[in-house]
Design a protein around this motif. Sequence first.
Motif, mmCIF file in Angstrom:
data_model
loop_
_atom_site.group_PDB
_atom_site.id
_atom_site.type_symbol
_atom_site.label_atom_id
_atom_site.label_comp_id
_atom_site.label_asym_id
_atom_site.label_seq_id
_atom_site.Cartn_x
_atom_site.Cartn_y
_atom_site.Cartn_z
ATOM 1 N N ARG A 47 -5.498 5.854 -4.039
ATOM 2 C CA ARG A 47 -4.271 6.114 -3.534
ATOM 3 C C ARG A 47 -3.545 4.569 -4.355
ATOM 4 O O ARG A 47 -3.969 3.647 -3.072
ATOM 5 N N SER B 290 -0.686 2.560 -4.765
ATOM 6 C CA SER B 290 0.760 2.035 -3.624
ATOM 7 C C SER B 290 0.704 0.310 -3.774
ATOM 8 O O SER B 290 -0.166 -0.315 -4.350
ATOM 9 N N GLU C 229 2.705 13.178 -6.719
ATOM 10 C CA GLU C 229 3.951 12.613 -5.558
ATOM 11 C C GLU C 229 5.269 13.224 -6.310
ATOM 12 O O GLU C 229 5.536 14.091 -7.096
ATOM 13 N N ARG D 13 6.261 9.164 -3.760
ATOM 14 C CA ARG D 13 6.571 9.193 -2.389
ATOM 15 C C ARG D 13 6.434 7.762 -1.596
ATOM 16 O O ARG D 13 5.573 6.487 -1.599
ATOM 17 N N GLU E 215 6.917 5.694 1.442
ATOM 18 C CA GLU E 215 6.359 5.449 2.943
ATOM 19 C C GLU E 215 6.561 4.510 4.014
ATOM 20 O O GLU E 215 6.297 4.078 3.387
ATOM 21 N N ALA F 248 6.968 2.068 7.217
ATOM 22 C CA ALA F 248 5.683 1.796 8.304
ATOM 23 C C ALA F 248 6.777 1.003 9.646
ATOM 24 O O ALA F 248 7.839 -0.294 8.769
ATOM 25 N N GLU G 223 5.285 1.344 1.531
ATOM 26 C CA GLU G 223 4.905 2.076 0.889
ATOM 27 C C GLU G 223 4.600 3.382 -0.595
ATOM 28 O O GLU G 223 4.960 3.657 -0.015
#
Length: 988
Positions: free
Chosen positions: A3, A5, A666, A738, A740, A742, A769
């Motif tokens: 991933r 990111s 994504e 994408r 994200e 948190a 992220e």
Amino acid sequence: MPRSSRAIPASSVPQAHKSQLKHATRISLLVPVWFFALHILALVLFALGFLLSRPILPDIAVKSASYSSPDVILPRAFKRTVVILIDALRHDFIGSSGDGNEAYYLNVLTTPLMLSVSQPEHAAVFKIIADPPTTTLQRLKALTTGSLPTFIDAGSNFNGAEVTEDSWIGQVLSSRGDGRTAFAGDDTWLSLFPSLSHGAYEDKNLTFPYESFNVWDLHTVDAGVTSHIWPVLERRDDWDVLIAHYLGVDHAGHRFGPDTPQMKEKLLEMDTVVKNVVNAIKDDDETLLVVLGDHGMDDKGDHGGDSKGEVEAGLFLYSSRPFLAPVDQAETINQIDLVPTLSFLLDIPVPFNNLGSPIASAMLGPDRNFQQLASACRIVAEQIHGYRSHHPSFEGTDEITEIYSAASEAWNASEDYERISELYLAYQKQNLKTCRERWARFDVPSMVAGIVVFLASFGALGVFYATFDDSLECPSNYLNFLAPKIGLGGLTGLAVGAGLGYLQSRIVIATGFGLAMGSILGFVKGMHRIPGVKSPVSKWTVLALLATILHGILFASNSYVVWEARSLSFLLVSFGFILLAASFRLPDAKLRATAVFHSLVFIIQSRVAEYPRICREEQLPFCTSNFYASTASSVSSLTALIILFVTAVTLPAIIRSFLRTSASYEGSAPLWVGTGLRVVLLLIGLYWTLDYVEADPNSQAYVEQLKMYKYVVSRLLFGVTVVGAPLAWFRGFPLCLRVEMANNQQKIKQALQNGDMDTASKTSPVSVEIIGFGNTYGSLYLLLFVSVFAAVSLCMKPVGGIAMAGMVYQILTLLELGDVLDLFTISPIVTPTVIALMSTQYYFATGHQATLASIQWDVAFLFTESIRPPLTHIALIFNTLGPFILAGLAVPLTVFYKLSPSPRDFGASEAIMGRVVRAGTGAMIYAGGLALTNCIMTVILRRHLMVWKIFAPRFMLAGATVIAIDLAIVASTFFAGKVIEGVYDVFG
């Protein structure tokens, strides 16, 4: 799955930096534009000296005193002539093999042969040899003027200009009164002879033109011509010449091939037409019937070159009045011999530019009167002698003049008319041979000027690539400094060249050469103040240059040019093995396994790309075409359609797998690739399925419905792929990311409870992220690349679409290897060069060859039933040059692939633009180097026996290659700048 990111804080982009970056991306466009202009100038200079044209004399012939001389006896003329031109009527279409051959085209159009056998004084069949290029427009010029074409004339087949030289058509109109012609059929005639459209007089319309280039339509033109000629035949007092030009045989050849049921059907139809016309004039001894083909066709139904099948056409003469001396059925004559023959039989002057000889059988007559033949040969010889005396090409040909003098002396001193005929015919044939040789003279200074510009531009490209490296802190400053130097040098060279050219009467060549060399000298002058190269030349760079040189060396041999596709496969496979060897040297086991896998895939892809092919004549019998359902067809096979549908499903999955290696599948990627691309490819498969069904003889009752469905699908796809998707990308900026968010409150609370004040103070309450951050540039640009691929694939035949999908897969494989082996950093030139090399390999894989006959003209009608700019032109360009366009557009991916933004770093964004420009020069070095070596070898081999058959078409392909790749580099540089600007707006 890895991933990619990154968590970053929000930031504002300084407006000044945005403006500077926009300026940097715009000025970077000057680099590919300048080199493109240099290549265009070099091509024009070389082509002016190599692709020859023929001087045209505007003189109009009049009947000389010889026509009325007491000792001149000419055959009795006809009042009317019916000319039925059956396009692409190959000679064996009106003959019999006699060997039990069951080919569909044999023993079908039988009326001419039967009449010539049963009535040899009334009818005769001849084999006529057409001079290449065997394209319709050039053949019509020859059939009406008696002149020879040159190679460059083939390029005007779709843009015919009015015939300004003397012709028997013009003579008929001027000597017998305007409007004494009737015409139906191919509208090419009207572009050549607009006066034919004046056939409407006394309220009687006698002109019925039809558009001619829709080779998928076998019946419309022929049915229209037949419906019009019968009423016209009944009104014989209204016309002197009736021309009926049928196209169905030619279209059946292009669409299905010569040895097919469809060809038999068309030949049966033509046999009926000929039989009915013969019956209509069987009691009219004042009407002459001429049935002929303008050219033939090869074993696949195409034409344009000089193979035996293409140059051998059929000719049939008939009249109810006996007017022929019986001839051998195998007699062969030049096609242009019909011009003086018709002139005598129509009682008009022989056209001034004619180079043909009268057909002996028609001049001798049934009583074999050699005085008639000698009289006709004398008049034609006088006409040719007058033409030679006015033409600038015939200085220093005294030996031919001596033959003419000997024939004239024999005429005055003897009544041995058979010998006199032989002397005059010998003069005419020797003159024709000389004309063919004289009009193959090259303008060597112009060719050398083109080579010098190519060589200088190649050196400038190399210097630019070597100096425009990562050591430059601000590439735009580099270009800001050089641009004025280049512009001033170009203007100075333009002025000097124009002055010298005016003095030497070569203003076009001198001006173009001065402009090009002046700008290059300005570049050289500016380079004195640029720092030198700061990094050593990589072995990968040497390998890229070696690949360019090896490909260029192929042009030294006609055999290597003929088998170029296999040589390219060898080069690509060899590069694959070098990649494989480099992969084993990687220290990391996981990276090593990845690189080895992709290297093996690359090798396999290079071999598979060699499989789809259409064989050129010189490759037979050592090559078997597999692009269509059979070697004698232009219809795709059912197997190809099945594979096309499989490709529509698998290719989006393959692209998805590459995007997932950087977590970039994504955002817009699933919609763009997983749904959009798959639906488009499936619809392309549907289109070709409808085409396959339409070509089936059992589907004739549904042809109109199938055609309508085809156009609905193709126009929908055109709107989506050519217009909609690129516009949506340009306006929508579809990032494959994408985000994200948190909530870190619990994490902060836990740190406080543990007494870890340092962690608690450094942890943000909310973190962001970005998934796919590590391939932000590459994934965004890849969506545009995929859109263009879809548009190109739309314009390809089924096997060509499969091949283009393979090209996309191989480019992605190469990009993955470039990332794993760090080739993008070590040698920015190697991956662009290999991609450009692949483009030529896939040009052959899409059913093309370096021949005129391999151009897939029928795709011009993917979207419309007739020629409609720009749809027609887009379809042909994408079909023919699609691999080169895709290669040029793929070059920025060698910089963008798995490249992440550098937030708050304006310099890094500008440096990326510099790397894109440098990668583009790498591809242009390949294309320009290929054109340079091609030009050099063409000059050396310009007297080679195969110069027009092999080397001239290959030079034209090299020119098209450099134009397509250069323009694609210009476009890709522009789009890359948009990507960099857009990403900087988001992350700057």
